[in-house]
Design a protein around this motif. Structure first.
Motif, mmCIF file in Angstrom:
data_model
loop_
_atom_site.group_PDB
_atom_site.id
_atom_site.type_symbol
_atom_site.label_atom_id
_atom_site.label_comp_id
_atom_site.label_asym_id
_atom_site.label_seq_id
_atom_site.Cartn_x
_atom_site.Cartn_y
_atom_site.Cartn_z
ATOM 1 N N ASN A 292 50.897 15.647 56.695
ATOM 2 C CA ASN A 292 51.491 14.560 56.646
ATOM 3 C C ASN A 292 52.768 14.319 57.138
ATOM 4 O O ASN A 292 52.949 13.038 57.684
ATOM 5 C CB ASN A 292 51.460 14.117 54.849
ATOM 6 N N PHE A 300 56.347 7.698 64.257
ATOM 7 C CA PHE A 300 57.496 7.168 64.026
ATOM 8 C C PHE A 300 58.696 7.582 65.487
ATOM 9 O O PHE A 300 59.598 7.446 65.394
ATOM 10 C CB PHE A 300 58.285 7.093 62.782
ATOM 11 N N ASP A 328 62.378 14.929 63.400
ATOM 12 C CA ASP A 328 61.981 14.271 64.614
ATOM 13 C C ASP A 328 63.400 13.581 65.112
ATOM 14 O O ASP A 328 64.498 13.619 64.638
ATOM 15 C CB ASP A 328 60.978 13.248 64.236
ATOM 16 N N ILE A 331 62.815 6.642 64.889
ATOM 17 C CA ILE A 331 63.459 5.494 64.493
ATOM 18 C C ILE A 331 64.364 5.768 63.705
ATOM 19 O O ILE A 331 65.335 4.890 63.143
ATOM 20 C CB ILE A 331 62.308 4.385 64.300
ATOM 21 N N ILE A 333 65.607 6.224 59.320
ATOM 22 C CA ILE A 333 65.401 5.246 57.980
ATOM 23 C C ILE A 333 66.751 4.837 57.421
ATOM 24 O O ILE A 333 67.578 5.947 57.113
ATOM 25 C CB ILE A 333 64.501 5.985 57.171
ATOM 26 N N PHE A 346 55.002 2.315 49.392
ATOM 27 C CA PHE A 346 56.484 1.924 49.972
ATOM 28 C C PHE A 346 56.313 2.081 51.495
ATOM 29 O O PHE A 346 56.032 3.225 51.864
ATOM 30 C CB PHE A 346 57.504 2.585 49.257
ATOM 31 N N GLN A 347 56.699 1.098 52.491
ATOM 32 C CA GLN A 347 56.775 1.265 53.782
ATOM 33 C C GLN A 347 58.165 0.751 54.142
ATOM 34 O O GLN A 347 58.523 -0.483 53.634
ATOM 35 C CB GLN A 347 55.533 0.543 54.363
ATOM 36 N N THR A 359 49.158 3.601 54.827
ATOM 37 C CA THR A 359 48.717 3.127 53.369
ATOM 38 C C THR A 359 50.108 3.101 52.668
ATOM 39 O O THR A 359 50.145 2.424 51.707
ATOM 40 C CB THR A 359 47.740 3.904 52.641
ATOM 41 N N GLY A 360 51.182 3.924 53.014
ATOM 42 C CA GLY A 360 52.203 4.047 52.089
ATOM 43 C C GLY A 360 52.271 4.732 50.974
ATOM 44 O O GLY A 360 52.879 4.840 49.993
ATOM 45 N N LEU A 361 50.796 5.606 51.136
ATOM 46 C CA LEU A 361 50.870 6.658 49.937
ATOM 47 C C LEU A 361 50.924 7.787 50.323
ATOM 48 O O LEU A 361 51.300 9.092 49.658
ATOM 49 C CB LEU A 361 49.222 6.500 49.756
ATOM 50 N N GLY A 362 51.391 8.146 51.612
ATOM 51 C CA GLY A 362 51.319 9.591 52.034
ATOM 52 C C GLY A 362 52.339 10.401 51.433
ATOM 53 O O GLY A 362 52.190 11.501 50.891
ATOM 54 N N SER A 387 64.856 11.799 61.837
ATOM 55 C CA SER A 387 64.658 12.183 60.375
ATOM 56 C C SER A 387 64.198 13.500 60.184
ATOM 57 O O SER A 387 63.624 14.200 61.077
ATOM 58 C CB SER A 387 63.606 10.948 59.741
HETATM 59 P P1 ADP Z 1 52.494 5.467 55.732
HETATM 60 O O1 ADP Z 1 53.147 6.187 56.644
HETATM 61 O O2 ADP Z 1 50.828 5.727 55.271
HETATM 62 O O3 ADP Z 1 52.805 4.321 55.783
HETATM 63 P P2 ADP Z 1 53.978 7.213 53.803
HETATM 64 O O4 ADP Z 1 54.318 7.053 52.690
HETATM 65 O O5 ADP Z 1 53.628 8.246 54.620
HETATM 66 O O6 ADP Z 1 53.105 5.786 54.227
HETATM 67 O O7 ADP Z 1 55.532 6.691 54.672
HETATM 68 C C1 ADP Z 1 56.147 5.698 54.038
HETATM 69 C C2 ADP Z 1 57.081 4.969 54.889
HETATM 70 O O8 ADP Z 1 58.059 5.689 55.262
HETATM 71 C C3 ADP Z 1 56.501 4.737 56.311
HETATM 72 O O9 ADP Z 1 55.765 3.636 56.381
HETATM 73 C C4 ADP Z 1 57.676 4.602 57.104
HETATM 74 O O10 ADP Z 1 58.310 3.335 56.908
HETATM 75 C C5 ADP Z 1 58.635 5.619 56.585
HETATM 76 N N1 ADP Z 1 58.736 6.874 57.129
HETATM 77 C C6 ADP Z 1 57.736 8.100 56.868
HETATM 78 N N2 ADP Z 1 58.075 9.187 57.611
HETATM 79 C C7 ADP Z 1 58.926 8.680 58.585
HETATM 80 C C8 ADP Z 1 59.779 9.248 59.996
HETATM 81 N N3 ADP Z 1 59.347 10.473 60.213
HETATM 82 N N4 ADP Z 1 60.515 8.476 60.592
HETATM 83 C C9 ADP Z 1 60.808 7.165 60.281
HETATM 84 N N5 ADP Z 1 60.157 6.385 59.358
HETATM 85 C C10 ADP Z 1 59.325 7.120 58.396
#
Ligand code: ADP
Length: 547
Positions: A292, A300, A328, A331, A333, A346-347, A359-362, A387
């Motif tokens: 995940n 990203f 990585d 981009i 956060i 949450f995204q 899905t914002g669930l990972g 990140s």
């Molecule tokens: P999903 O990727 O299915 O939208 P996640 O719960 O895995 O859901 O991630 C939630 C949010 O966290 C993503 O939509 C993104 O905005 C942010 N995110 C996660 N991992 C990264 C990353 N490596 N770099 C930048 N943003 C990230």
């Protein structure tokens, strides 16, 4: 001229005595008045009875509490104002034995002049003359509050039970649905995979690839929703089995490396030197978390590099605190969103979501999985720079660690070869799944015999020509569990053929159910070529099957 009186003059002594008595009396009267005023102002009832039990004193609070004039009540026993059911409590309190240690006071009802009752806490002390003095405190309000509190608590508990039941029902519904969706999806994905691998004109290849990629995306959404709902309903259990962490990270990396390279992003795995490899824990869940985080990192990141870095933070006697980080150069956060990333759905940015999907669930699942395994998860990130998502887990070191060093390289080389010499009895009724599994098995060099139902499987297994049986659980008539039981009975006393369950069911407890039925392992559908190969190797062990 008067002579000054002498000290022992009897007249002087009398005057002084009178004056002292006067002052004393005045002081006593004042003290009594003060006391009376206090007693009159008290909101608690003060009462006194004589040796016969008749009330001889009541303060004005009595009138307020029971609505009866004091004068009218004096001379009666206290019991006249108490309902008969409460007499035992009253008697116990009046004789000094009624104080409940938990409450501190006994509780009785007092009958008001209007017929209503009020609850009172009674505290009484027997006097040497046979009478009793005591207090009565109106606790009707307190009791109402207590009752309301209890009712609120009960209703909250009832709601919690209902919510739990609803959650379970939701989770069961989702699991059933996912089973129903996964079975045909298994066929779609498998066929698409075979199609992509076969010689095709470029247009058709493109179509097949889109079918394959979309199927994968759909499967991952289904898996996310199913996982999350199972965690929410408390139905997801983790297991503790020996596993090789390096291999788990390697497999996860190998799975995602092509995706990174396709985007022109570098990819690497670094496993700290000297760090233990073999641990006890839930390899599947660790793999899920790493997949995940790594999937997100690749998603990203447009340029630069994604690295999976495993290190040992602390090594205890029989365990180690390990840290797995996915770094990585993507981009990034913004600070204020970082703590919210692990919330469900949450995204960080809806525009990136549209672009990258998800899905914002990972991360919510990762956080809960890490917690289930007793670990921690977090992120460090800078917008525009990248990140690092990390997970720390304290894992027991597998006692076999000492002997395992060095054996790992040989192991993977042996894997394919061993599976390749297998004779497999495939028990599967669904023609698509059957065709797919057969294709996979042939591809890795296994000899395959197919049974379409449980009875055929039992009959064919009696011939004992197989190194492993792949058994679908849901078969018409005699199902996989029943067939396994019969096979186990008929081979009693002879060698035992490993049986691997194939099922799209993903409920917790399924694995246990398969093992309890006499199966040796479990493969969730849709099966992958890699998992199939490893599983066959696992269950056939060091045995060198003919083939
Ligand atoms: P999903 O990727 O299915 O939208 P996640 O719960 O895995 O859901 O991630 C939630 C949010 O966290 C993503 O939509 C993104 O905005 C942010 N995110 C996660 N991992 C990264 C990353 N490596 N770099 C930048 N943003 C990230």
């Amino acid at each position: 001229m008067d002579e000054p009186r002498k000290k022992d003059d009897p007249l002087l002594a009398t005057d002084l005595h009178v004056e002292a008595t006067y002052r004393l009396t005045e002081a006593l009267v004042q003290a009594e008045n003060r006391m009376r005023r206090r007693i009159e102002l008290l909101s608690e009832v003060i009462f006194e009875t004589d040796a016969t039990g008749a009330l001889v004193f009541l303060n004005p609070a009595w009138e307020k509490v029971v609505g009866r004039p004091v004068g009218e009540s004096l001379g009666s026993p206290v019991s006249r104002f108490v309902p008969q059911e409460d007499w035992p409590t009253l008697t116990a309190a009046m004789t000094g034995g009624g104080v409940s240690p938990s409450v501190g006071q006994s509780q009785i009802r007092l009958i008001r002049s209007d017929g209503r009752t009020v609850w009172a806490a009674i505290l009484a002390t027997p006097m040497p003359d046979g009478g009793v003095v005591g207090t009565l405190r109106d606790i009707t309000g307190v009791r109402r509050y207590q009752r309301e509190l209890e009712a609120a608590k009960e209703s909250a508990e009832r709601m919690a039970v209902t919510a739990q039941a609803a959650n379970r029902a939701k989770s069961e519904f989702l699991a059933t649905m996912s089973h129903e969706i996964r079975t045909p999806l298994n066929g779609i994905m498998g066929m698409a995979e075979l199609l992509v691998d076969s010689p095709l004109p470029s247009k058709q290849r493109q179509y097949a690839e889109i079918v394959h990629v979309s199927g994968k995306a759909l499967l991952s959404v289904i898996n996310d929703i199913l996982d999350y709902s199972k965690i929410e309903a408390g139905m997801l259990a983790t297991e503790t089995l020996p596993f090789d962490l390096h291999t788990v990270l390697e497999q996860a990396s190998e799975l995602l490396r092509p995706r990174a390279l396709e985007k022109g992003v570098g990819f690497g795995l670094s496993y700290a030197e000297g760090m233990p490899r073999r641990f006890l824990g839930d390899a599947g869940r660790i793999r899920q978390v790493i997949l995940n985080l790594t999937g997100n990192a690749i998603k990203f990141t447009e340029k630069g590099r994604v690295s999976v870095v495993a290190s040992c933070v602390e090594r205890g006697k029989g365990d180690a605190l390990i840290r797995m980080a996915v770094e990585d150069t993507g981009i990034g956060i913004p600070d204020h969103l970082q703590s919210r990333l692990f919330e469900k759905f949450f995204q960080a940015d809806s525009s990136t979501t549209r672009r990258y999907g998800g899905t914002g669930l990972g991360l919510a699942i990762c956080k809960r999985l890490a917690a289930l395994m007793g670990g921690d998860i977090g992120v460090e990130s800078k917008v525009g720079q990248g990140s690092t998502f990390w997970v720390t887990l304290r894992l027991p070191i597998d006692p076999a660690e000492a002997t395992a060093a060095g054996g790992a390289a040989e192991e993977s080389a042996r894997e394919a070869a061993e599976a390749a010499r297998c004779r497999v009895l495939l028990v599967e009724d669904n023609p698509t799944n059957q065709f797919l599994a057969e294709e996979y098995l042939r591809r890795i060099g296994c000899a395959v015999v197919v049974a379409r139902n449980g009875h055929d499987a039992v009959r064919l297994a009696a011939g004992r020509d197989f190194d492993v049986i792949l058994m679908d659980c849901h078969l018409p008539g005699l199902d996989g569990f029943g067939a396994t039981a019969q096979i186990r009975r008929q081979e009693a006393g002879r060698g035992r053929i490993p049986i691997v369950a194939l099922t799209a069911n993903a409920m917790p407890g399924d694995r246990e159910r398969c093992l309890a039925a006499g199966m040796d392992d479990y493969l969730g559908k849709p099966i992958s070529l890699q998992e199939l190969t490893r599983c066959i190797r696992r269950v056939t062990g060091e045995k060198r099957p003919v083939g």
